[in-house]
Enzyme design. Sequence first.
Site, mmCIF file in Angstrom:
data_model
loop_
_atom_site.group_PDB
_atom_site.id
_atom_site.type_symbol
_atom_site.label_atom_id
_atom_site.label_comp_id
_atom_site.label_asym_id
_atom_site.label_seq_id
_atom_site.Cartn_x
_atom_site.Cartn_y
_atom_site.Cartn_z
ATOM 1 N N CYS A 99 0.764 -1.185 -0.034
ATOM 2 C CA CYS A 99 0.064 -0.029 -0.116
ATOM 3 C C CYS A 99 0.796 1.183 -0.047
ATOM 4 C CB CYS A 99 -1.008 -0.106 1.076
ATOM 5 S SG CYS A 99 0.014 0.017 3.047
ATOM 6 N N GLY A 100 0.353 2.307 0.308
ATOM 7 C CA GLY A 100 1.377 3.637 0.523
ATOM 8 C C GLY A 100 2.435 3.653 1.262
#
Length: 123
Positions: free
Chosen positions: A82-83
């Site tokens: 994810c980020g």
Amino acid sequence: MQHSPGFLALVDDALSRVREISVPEVLAKRAAHEPLTLVDVREDREWQAAHVQDAVHMGRGVIERDIEQAVPDKNAPLVLYCGGGFRSALAADNLQRMGYTNVLSLAGGWRAWQAAGAPIVQG
């Protein structure tokens, strides 16, 4: 990004059960042609802007619903990102509860991947 204490507590709990993998380790596995599926669990708009080369997209909101159709082999090596590595840890924890035995979370997530200059695809 400033995360709430409750969210961070959930992530810490998940990380007590989830293994992380570094960007250099993923790149080494790819260079050695080891089987590995990178799964982007970010939101659609994040994926569309840019993503890891050769990754598949199953957003955090649907991965538990869609993973068994996309990856029926519960022993398949999966690396979720994810980020920053928080949402992927939560998703990896859930996949392990679903019986997936070889799921990892990318330490540092997308930001670490970009910082390493690893291959990406622009939207």
